[in-house]
Motif scaffolding. Structure first.
Motif, PDB file in Angstrom:
ATOM      1  N   TRP A   1       0.827  -1.211   0.000  1.00 50.31           N
ATOM      2  CA  TRP A   1       0.000   0.000   0.000  1.00 50.31           C
ATOM      3  C   TRP A   1       0.857   1.253   0.000  1.00 50.31           C
ATOM      4  O   TRP A   1       0.557   2.219  -0.698  1.00 50.31           O
ATOM      5  CB  TRP A   1      -0.924  -0.017   1.219  1.00 50.31           C
ATOM      6  N   GLU A   2       1.939   1.237   0.786  1.00 47.48           N
ATOM      7  CA  GLU A   2       2.812   2.408   0.855  1.00 47.48           C
ATOM      8  C   GLU A   2       3.476   2.669  -0.494  1.00 47.48           C
ATOM      9  O   GLU A   2       3.637   3.822  -0.906  1.00 47.48           O
ATOM     10  CB  GLU A   2       3.885   2.204   1.934  1.00 47.48           C
ATOM     11  N   GLY A   3       3.865   1.584  -1.178  1.00 46.96           N
ATOM     12  CA  GLY A   3       4.472   1.744  -2.496  1.00 46.96           C
ATOM     13  C   GLY A   3       3.497   2.321  -3.504  1.00 46.96           C
ATOM     14  O   GLY A   3       3.858   3.178  -4.338  1.00 46.96           O
ATOM     15  N   ALA A   4       2.242   1.858  -3.435  1.00 47.26           N
ATOM     16  CA  ALA A   4       1.215   2.388  -4.336  1.00 47.26           C
ATOM     17  C   ALA A   4       0.972   3.873  -4.064  1.00 47.26           C
ATOM     18  O   ALA A   4       0.810   4.680  -4.994  1.00 47.26           O
ATOM     19  CB  ALA A   4      -0.076   1.594  -4.169  1.00 47.26           C
ATOM     20  N   LYS A   5       0.957   4.229  -2.787  1.00 49.06           N
ATOM     21  CA  LYS A   5       0.774   5.630  -2.415  1.00 49.06           C
ATOM     22  C   LYS A   5       1.942   6.480  -2.926  1.00 49.06           C
ATOM     23  O   LYS A   5       1.739   7.586  -3.464  1.00 49.06           O
ATOM     24  CB  LYS A   5       0.664   5.750  -0.900  1.00 49.06           C
ATOM     25  N   ALA A   6       3.170   5.965  -2.782  1.00 52.62           N
ATOM     26  CA  ALA A   6       4.348   6.697  -3.246  1.00 52.62           C
ATOM     27  C   ALA A   6       4.318   6.873  -4.761  1.00 52.62           C
ATOM     28  O   ALA A   6       4.706   7.927  -5.284  1.00 52.62           O
ATOM     29  CB  ALA A   6       5.618   5.956  -2.825  1.00 52.62           C
ATOM     30  N   THR A   7       3.848   5.843  -5.475  1.00 50.65           N
ATOM     31  CA  THR A   7       3.738   5.938  -6.932  1.00 50.65           C
ATOM     32  C   THR A   7       2.742   7.021  -7.329  1.00 50.65           C
ATOM     33  O   THR A   7       3.009   7.845  -8.224  1.00 50.65           O
ATOM     34  CB  THR A   7       3.303   4.587  -7.524  1.00 50.65           C
ATOM     35  N   LYS A   8       1.594   7.044  -6.659  1.00 41.92           N
ATOM     36  CA  LYS A   8       0.569   8.043  -6.969  1.00 41.92           C
ATOM     37  C   LYS A   8       1.089   9.455  -6.715  1.00 41.92           C
ATOM     38  O   LYS A   8       0.896  10.369  -7.548  1.00 41.92           O
ATOM     39  CB  LYS A   8      -0.674   7.779  -6.131  1.00 41.92           C
ATOM     40  N   LEU A   9       1.772   9.656  -5.585  1.00 47.94           N
ATOM     41  CA  LEU A   9       2.322  10.969  -5.273  1.00 47.94           C
ATOM     42  C   LEU A   9       3.383  11.381  -6.288  1.00 47.94           C
ATOM     43  O   LEU A   9       3.454  12.544  -6.696  1.00 47.94           O
ATOM     44  CB  LEU A   9       2.923  10.962  -3.865  1.00 47.94           C
ATOM     45  N   ALA A  10       4.206  10.409  -6.704  1.00 48.52           N
ATOM     46  CA  ALA A  10       5.245  10.699  -7.691  1.00 48.52           C
ATOM     47  C   ALA A  10       4.634  11.135  -9.019  1.00 48.52           C
ATOM     48  O   ALA A  10       5.107  12.083  -9.663  1.00 48.52           O
ATOM     49  CB  ALA A  10       6.136   9.478  -7.882  1.00 48.52           C
ATOM     50  N   LEU A  11       3.580  10.441  -9.435  1.00 47.33           N
ATOM     51  CA  LEU A  11       2.927  10.795 -10.698  1.00 47.33           C
ATOM     52  C   LEU A  11       2.346  12.204 -10.646  1.00 47.33           C
ATOM     53  O   LEU A  11       2.385  12.939 -11.647  1.00 47.33           O
ATOM     54  CB  LEU A  11       1.835   9.774 -11.021  1.00 47.33           C
ATOM     55  N   GLU A  12       1.824  12.589  -9.492  1.00 45.36           N
ATOM     56  CA  GLU A  12       1.309  13.950  -9.337  1.00 45.36           C
ATOM     57  C   GLU A  12       2.423  14.981  -9.481  1.00 45.36           C
ATOM     58  O   GLU A  12       2.250  16.036 -10.090  1.00 45.36           O
ATOM     59  CB  GLU A  12       0.630  14.109  -7.974  1.00 45.36           C
ATOM     60  N   THR A  13       3.586  14.669  -8.920  1.00 49.10           N
ATOM     61  CA  THR A  13       4.719  15.584  -8.997  1.00 49.10           C
ATOM     62  C   THR A  13       5.282  15.667 -10.407  1.00 49.10           C
ATOM     63  O   THR A  13       5.687  16.742 -10.878  1.00 49.10           O
ATOM     64  CB  THR A  13       5.826  15.137  -8.021  1.00 49.10           C
ATOM     65  N   ILE A  14       5.296  14.528 -11.109  1.00 49.76           N
ATOM     66  CA  ILE A  14       5.875  14.465 -12.456  1.00 49.76           C
ATOM     67  C   ILE A  14       4.966  15.111 -13.500  1.00 49.76           C
ATOM     68  O   ILE A  14       5.434  15.638 -14.517  1.00 49.76           O
ATOM     69  CB  ILE A  14       6.143  12.985 -12.834  1.00 49.76           C
ATOM     70  N   LYS A  15       3.667  15.114 -13.221  1.00 50.96           N
ATOM     71  CA  LYS A  15       2.676  15.571 -14.201  1.00 50.96           C
ATOM     72  C   LYS A  15       3.024  16.954 -14.762  1.00 50.96           C
ATOM     73  O   LYS A  15       3.353  17.871 -14.023  1.00 50.96           O
ATOM     74  CB  LYS A  15       1.291  15.608 -13.544  1.00 50.96           C
ATOM     75  N   ASN A  16       2.957  17.045 -16.092  1.00 49.88           N
ATOM     76  CA  ASN A  16       3.187  18.303 -16.808  1.00 49.88           C
ATOM     77  C   ASN A  16       4.621  18.824 -16.689  1.00 49.88           C
ATOM     78  O   ASN A  16       4.875  20.013 -16.870  1.00 49.88           O
ATOM     79  CB  ASN A  16       2.218  19.396 -16.335  1.00 49.88           C
TER      80      ASN A  16
ATOM     81  N   GLY B   1       7.117  17.351 -18.481  1.00 48.52           N
ATOM     82  CA  GLY B   1       7.812  17.021 -19.716  1.00 48.52           C
ATOM     83  C   GLY B   1       8.537  15.692 -19.715  1.00 48.52           C
ATOM     84  O   GLY B   1       9.412  15.462 -20.560  1.00 48.52           O
ATOM     85  N   PHE B   2       8.175  14.787 -18.789  1.00 46.59           N
ATOM     86  CA  PHE B   2       8.815  13.472 -18.719  1.00 46.59           C
ATOM     87  C   PHE B   2       7.947  12.402 -19.374  1.00 46.59           C
ATOM     88  O   PHE B   2       6.710  12.487 -19.369  1.00 46.59           O
ATOM     89  CB  PHE B   2       9.063  13.069 -17.267  1.00 46.59           C
ATOM     90  N   GLU B   3       8.613  11.402 -19.922  1.00 45.60           N
ATOM     91  CA  GLU B   3       7.942  10.176 -20.356  1.00 45.60           C
ATOM     92  C   GLU B   3       8.064   9.188 -19.200  1.00 45.60           C
ATOM     93  O   GLU B   3       9.167   8.875 -18.754  1.00 45.60           O
ATOM     94  CB  GLU B   3       8.623   9.629 -21.604  1.00 45.60           C
ATOM     95  N   VAL B   4       6.928   8.695 -18.708  1.00 44.04           N
ATOM     96  CA  VAL B   4       6.931   7.900 -17.477  1.00 44.04           C
ATOM     97  C   VAL B   4       6.402   6.499 -17.715  1.00 44.04           C
ATOM     98  O   VAL B   4       5.382   6.314 -18.395  1.00 44.04           O
ATOM     99  CB  VAL B   4       6.075   8.585 -16.387  1.00 44.04           C
ATOM    100  N   ARG B   5       7.087   5.511 -17.118  1.00 46.27           N
ATOM    101  CA  ARG B   5       6.592   4.134 -17.102  1.00 46.27           C
ATOM    102  C   ARG B   5       6.633   3.628 -15.660  1.00 46.27           C
ATOM    103  O   ARG B   5       7.478   4.044 -14.878  1.00 46.27           O
ATOM    104  CB  ARG B   5       7.441   3.229 -18.004  1.00 46.27           C
ATOM    105  N   ILE B   6       5.713   2.724 -15.346  1.00 46.02           N
ATOM    106  CA  ILE B   6       5.669   2.129 -14.015  1.00 46.02           C
ATOM    107  C   ILE B   6       6.022   0.649 -14.126  1.00 46.02           C
ATOM    108  O   ILE B   6       5.406  -0.089 -14.900  1.00 46.02           O
ATOM    109  CB  ILE B   6       4.275   2.290 -13.382  1.00 46.02           C
TER     110      ILE B   6
END
Length: 241
Positions: free
Chosen positions: A211-226, A228-233
């Motif tokens: 659960w903590e990893g999923a939460k960290a992924t979600k927070l990271a995606l929010e920070t990365i958004k807009n 200019g990065f190409e992101v893969r999980i």
């Protein structure tokens, strides 16, 4: 007059920081030999699929004495204020190394200076991990663990793998995923992204499958958004790391 005062302050601050870089480097060099003579500490690292050459590559060391490091630093002419400011000791009055019985993972900046430590206990004491606090040298919101070793590989491969913890980065780099870094004990920040953008625009997130990893992924995606990065999980099995 104001400028001269400011210049004097900056020079003094630089001197303090330079001395602390030297103190950390001396601490790392002193305790490396303790790891070499401790089979239990080496076994922990071998059980994590690390190789002997990784010990020196990542500057692992082991704290096996309460006071030996303090005495050594005094012999190197560091005063008690410098030693206390290093945050390596419980307090200078006791002269006790707070990382006793732990494997130490030194943290470096992009200039290869040692700026902080993470320490993992071998016994069942708590807490399992101890970390250096924030300081003038160490801001975890802008330091990515393993980036000094990984930066050439990140550029060559044109992508970076971002993991949560130091040992994750160490294990992957040891297994030839040399373009791996760790955020370690914090969320992915805009400062991290600014540094990475100089090297690549492709990010692979590989956080724990809990659960903590999923939460960290979600927070990271929010920070990365807009940004200019190409992101893969990278999909880690549930409840795995």
């Amino acid at each position: 007059i104001t400028w001269k005062k400011l210049e004097c302050f900056d020079n003094e601050r630089y001197k303090v920081q330079k001395n602390m870089y030297g103190l950390y480097k001396d601490a790392v060099n002193y305790y490396k030999k303790s790891l070499e003579s401790n089979p239990e500490a080496q076994k922990y690292l071998f059980d994590r699929w690390l190789k002997k050459e990784d010990f020196s590559k990542f500057h692992f060391w082991f704290s096996d004495s309460w006071i030996a490091l303090y005495n050594y630093l005094k012999e190197k002419w560091y005063d008690d204020k410098q030693i206390n400011d290093s945050k390596i000791f419980v307090n200078v009055g006791q002269r006790k190394d707070k990382f006793i019985g732990r494997i130490i993972f030194p943290i470096q900046n992009l200039r290869w200076d040692f700026v902080a430590f993470t320490a993992r206990i071998l016994d069942k004491w708590e807490p399992k991990y101890l970390n250096s606090p924030a300081s003038d040298l160490y801001d975890k919101s802008e330091i990515l663990y393993g980036l000094y070793e990984a930066k050439k590989s990140v550029v060559d491969k044109n992508f970076v793998i971002i993991v949560e913890w130091q040992m994750d980065a160490i294990s992957l780099q040891s297994a030839w995923f040399t373009n791996t870094v760790a955020i370690s004990w914090t969320a992915l920040t805009e400062k991290h992204l600014t540094i990475l953008k100089r090297l690549t625009h492709k990010l692979y997130l590989s956080f724990d499958g809990d659960w903590e990893g999923a939460k960290a992924t979600k927070l990271a995606l929010e920070t990365i958004k807009n940004k200019g990065f190409e992101v893969r999980i990278i999909d880690i099995p549930k409840n795995s790391d």
